[in-house]
Write a protein that holds these residues in place. Structure first.
Motif, PDB file in Angstrom:
ATOM      1  N   VAL A  89       0.862  -1.183   0.000  1.00  0.00           N
ATOM      2  CA  VAL A  89       0.000   0.000   0.000  1.00  0.00           C
ATOM      3  C   VAL A  89       0.898   1.232   0.000  1.00  0.00           C
ATOM      4  O   VAL A  89       1.761   1.379   0.861  1.00  0.00           O
ATOM      5  CB  VAL A  89      -0.920   0.043   1.239  1.00  0.00           C
ATOM      6  N   VAL A  90       0.692   2.108  -0.980  1.00  0.00           N
ATOM      7  CA  VAL A  90       1.441   3.358  -1.065  1.00  0.00           C
ATOM      8  C   VAL A  90       0.446   4.505  -1.175  1.00  0.00           C
ATOM      9  O   VAL A  90      -0.438   4.483  -2.035  1.00  0.00           O
ATOM     10  CB  VAL A  90       2.395   3.377  -2.287  1.00  0.00           C
ATOM     11  N   ALA A 104      -3.940  -6.455  -0.593  1.00  0.00           N
ATOM     12  CA  ALA A 104      -4.140  -5.460   0.470  1.00  0.00           C
ATOM     13  C   ALA A 104      -5.543  -5.549   1.045  1.00  0.00           C
ATOM     14  O   ALA A 104      -6.512  -5.839   0.344  1.00  0.00           O
ATOM     15  CB  ALA A 104      -3.889  -4.061  -0.075  1.00  0.00           C
ATOM     16  N   ARG A 105      -5.638  -5.282   2.335  1.00  0.00           N
ATOM     17  CA  ARG A 105      -6.935  -5.234   3.024  1.00  0.00           C
ATOM     18  C   ARG A 105      -7.217  -3.784   3.420  1.00  0.00           C
ATOM     19  O   ARG A 105      -6.317  -2.958   3.516  1.00  0.00           O
ATOM     20  CB  ARG A 105      -6.925  -6.137   4.261  1.00  0.00           C
ATOM     21  N   TRP A 106      -8.500  -3.512   3.688  1.00  0.00           N
ATOM     22  CA  TRP A 106      -8.868  -2.139   3.994  1.00  0.00           C
ATOM     23  C   TRP A 106      -8.156  -1.603   5.234  1.00  0.00           C
ATOM     24  O   TRP A 106      -7.837  -0.413   5.306  1.00  0.00           O
ATOM     25  CB  TRP A 106     -10.382  -2.015   4.156  1.00  0.00           C
ATOM     26  N   GLY A 107      -7.894  -2.453   6.200  1.00  0.00           N
ATOM     27  CA  GLY A 107      -7.172  -1.984   7.381  1.00  0.00           C
ATOM     28  C   GLY A 107      -5.804  -1.437   7.031  1.00  0.00           C
ATOM     29  O   GLY A 107      -5.339  -0.454   7.627  1.00  0.00           O
ATOM     30  N   ASP A 108      -5.137  -2.051   6.032  1.00  0.00           N
ATOM     31  CA  ASP A 108      -3.828  -1.563   5.589  1.00  0.00           C
ATOM     32  C   ASP A 108      -3.945  -0.154   5.020  1.00  0.00           C
ATOM     33  O   ASP A 108      -3.099   0.715   5.286  1.00  0.00           O
ATOM     34  CB  ASP A 108      -3.242  -2.488   4.516  1.00  0.00           C
ATOM     35  N   VAL A 109      -4.980   0.078   4.220  1.00  0.00           N
ATOM     36  CA  VAL A 109      -5.155   1.389   3.595  1.00  0.00           C
ATOM     37  C   VAL A 109      -5.558   2.441   4.631  1.00  0.00           C
ATOM     38  O   VAL A 109      -5.073   3.576   4.606  1.00  0.00           O
ATOM     39  CB  VAL A 109      -6.194   1.314   2.463  1.00  0.00           C
ATOM     40  N   LEU A 110      -6.458   2.070   5.525  1.00  0.00           N
ATOM     41  CA  LEU A 110      -6.882   3.001   6.573  1.00  0.00           C
ATOM     42  C   LEU A 110      -5.699   3.474   7.407  1.00  0.00           C
ATOM     43  O   LEU A 110      -5.570   4.663   7.698  1.00  0.00           O
ATOM     44  CB  LEU A 110      -7.931   2.334   7.461  1.00  0.00           C
ATOM     45  N   ALA A 119      -9.045   9.318   3.863  1.00  0.00           N
ATOM     46  CA  ALA A 119      -9.759   8.055   4.065  1.00  0.00           C
ATOM     47  C   ALA A 119     -10.157   7.475   2.712  1.00  0.00           C
ATOM     48  O   ALA A 119     -10.492   8.205   1.775  1.00  0.00           O
ATOM     49  CB  ALA A 119     -11.014   8.280   4.907  1.00  0.00           C
ATOM     50  N   PRO A 120     -10.145   6.147   2.605  1.00  0.00           N
ATOM     51  CA  PRO A 120     -10.663   5.486   1.407  1.00  0.00           C
ATOM     52  C   PRO A 120     -12.151   5.227   1.543  1.00  0.00           C
ATOM     53  O   PRO A 120     -12.729   5.373   2.627  1.00  0.00           O
ATOM     54  CB  PRO A 120      -9.890   4.168   1.401  1.00  0.00           C
ATOM     55  N   SER A 125     -15.710  -3.709   7.243  1.00  0.00           N
ATOM     56  CA  SER A 125     -14.713  -4.515   7.941  1.00  0.00           C
ATOM     57  C   SER A 125     -13.314  -4.218   7.423  1.00  0.00           C
ATOM     58  O   SER A 125     -13.082  -4.239   6.201  1.00  0.00           O
ATOM     59  CB  SER A 125     -15.001  -6.009   7.764  1.00  0.00           C
ATOM     60  N   PRO A 126     -12.342  -3.978   8.319  1.00  0.00           N
ATOM     61  CA  PRO A 126     -10.966  -3.723   7.877  1.00  0.00           C
ATOM     62  C   PRO A 126     -10.273  -4.960   7.332  1.00  0.00           C
ATOM     63  O   PRO A 126      -9.213  -4.853   6.705  1.00  0.00           O
ATOM     64  CB  PRO A 126     -10.274  -3.223   9.145  1.00  0.00           C
TER      65      PRO A 126
END
Length: 414
Positions: A89-90, A104-110, A119-120, A125-126
């Motif tokens: 994630v960058v 990648a999971r949403w928790g990584d992006v958050l 915020a994405p 769920s992260p």
């Protein structure tokens, strides 16, 4: 040449009986016990290309899995490509863009975006994978303000059915890009995804729990109330098995304004049994979700449908407000003109099913769909036809036909 000889990759090739095979073949759905012929754990884009070409060379069905959330079919005898290790994630804070790998999971992006006040358009769920969620449409709690997650994609890198690595956007290969953003994984294996981030930090979010004594009045008021709330407010009303009425809401704005917007509905619903509304970091807003065993959308919530939903003692019912930016965007995903969705966590009993048959539009939503035979229900008729034409142009042999997939149109000679 054996599959092992063909697959000379940087990752791992796992055959039945190998250490790690059982760990990587399974989906999160406990009802599935898939037995793929080979699992390829990709370390990078080159491995993805080799896996696609190897599946074609050895005439193996091909399937992709990252987190396993979206797996609804056991891929027995297939080449199962596992992309969970490709989880980079960058974040580019100046351009408000994130670039992520398919694992990648949403928790990584958050976590990566929050330090920059961004915020994405993540889900509830992260732990959910970013790519599968986004390609399937992505209905999050910021969707009314900023649209579906698929509509915020700017660029995608993918391996197509012939093993070619391509980068697509609205300006480069626009038809394939449009199909990819909401049409699911039927058009290639995404190896990188770029999407917009938004200046959202703190939100007023959570749930209010009430008794059911005034449920009919509350839902009758809710259908009028949603017509005048701003796009920054997302909400859903739940009728739970334990006899409660729950109002979930997220307001991406001034908390006092959010409280004022909810107050009329709160007054109609009666005494609050539990007040879970808080000002929280968006990344920590745990909104949860309702498993969509029954799903449809409605343009009007009439009295007969309300009566049927209120008489559902053995189900949790969720009535969710769409509209806002969702309705104004024009991507491939979803039936966007319907302002409400109805979800039951059970198969709808006869009375509710009849009411939905009469009031509903017969829609599905790709992220909530479990039956591949109902794929077309997740799209308008025009978009479904366009997706099938684009599929035929880029994957006529239906290499990416596992699970929830768009079938290629049958093209006839002029």
């Amino acid at each position: 040449m054996t599959i092992q000889q063909t697959l000379r990759i940087d990752g791992r090739v796992l055959l039945p009986g190998d250490a790690g095979y059982d760990d990587h073949r399974k989906a999160l759905n406990p009802a599935l016990d898939p037995r793929p012929a080979v699992v390829v754990r990709a370390a990078g884009t080159a491995d993805v290309r080799r896996a696609v070409l190897a599946a074609r060379r050895h005439a193996l069905p091909f399937a992709v899995q990252a987190t396993g959330h979206g797996t609804h079919v056991a891929h027995d005898g297939a080449l199962l490509l596992h992309t969970g290790a490709m989880a980079a994630v960058v974040v580019d804070p100046g351009r408000r863009i994130a670039r992520v790998g398919p694992g990648a999971r949403w928790g990584d992006v958050l976590r990566a975006a929050a330090p920059f006040g961004l915020a994405p358009l993540s889900g509830s769920s992260p732990d959910v994978g970013v790519t599968g969620y986004t390609l399937g449409g992505g209905l999050g709690w910021l969707a009314r303000a900023h649209g579906l997650a698929a509509d915020s994609v700017l660029r995608a890198q993918l391996v197509t059915a012939d093993g070619t690595l391509r980068t697509v956007s609205a300006d480069h290969d626009p038809d394939l890009f449009w199909a990819l953003c909401g049409g699911g994984g039927s058009f290639g294996v995404v190896t990188a995804l770029e999407f917009r981030l938004y200046p959202v930090t703190r939100v007023y979010a959570g749930a209010l729990t009430f008794g059911r004594d005034r449920a009919a009045e509350t839902l009758g008021y809710y259908r009028r109330w949603i017509e005048r709330v701003p796009d920054a407010l997302s909400s859903a009303v739940l009728l739970t098995r334990d006899g409660s009425l729950v109002l979930k809401a997220m307001y991406a704005g001034d908390p006092d304004r959010g409280r004022a917007l909810l107050e009329p509905l709160r007054t109609v619903a009666g005494p609050v049994l539990d007040d879970g509304m808080r000002v929280v970091d968006y990344a920590h807003a745990a909104m949860g979700g309702t498993f969509a065993r029954t799903f449809d959308q409605v343009r009007t919530l009439d009295d007969d449908l309300l009566a049927a939903l209120l008489d559902e003692p053995d189900s949790t019912v969720e009535i969710r407000h769409w509209g806002g930016r969702i309705a104004r965007d024009s991507g491939a995903a979803a039936h966007r003109d319907a302002p409400l969705s109805i979800v039951l966590d059970t198969v709808a009993p006869a009375r509710t099913a009849a009411a939905l048959d009469r009031c509903g539009i017969g829609s599905g939503f790709l992220n909530f769909l479990h039956d591949p035979s109902r794929m077309s229900s997740a799209f308008t008729a025009g978009n479904w036809a366009a997706l099938r034409r684009i599929k035929a142009a880029h994957d006529p042999d239906n290499v990416f036909g596992a699970g929830l997939a768009v079938p290629p149109a049958v093209l006839t000679a002029a």
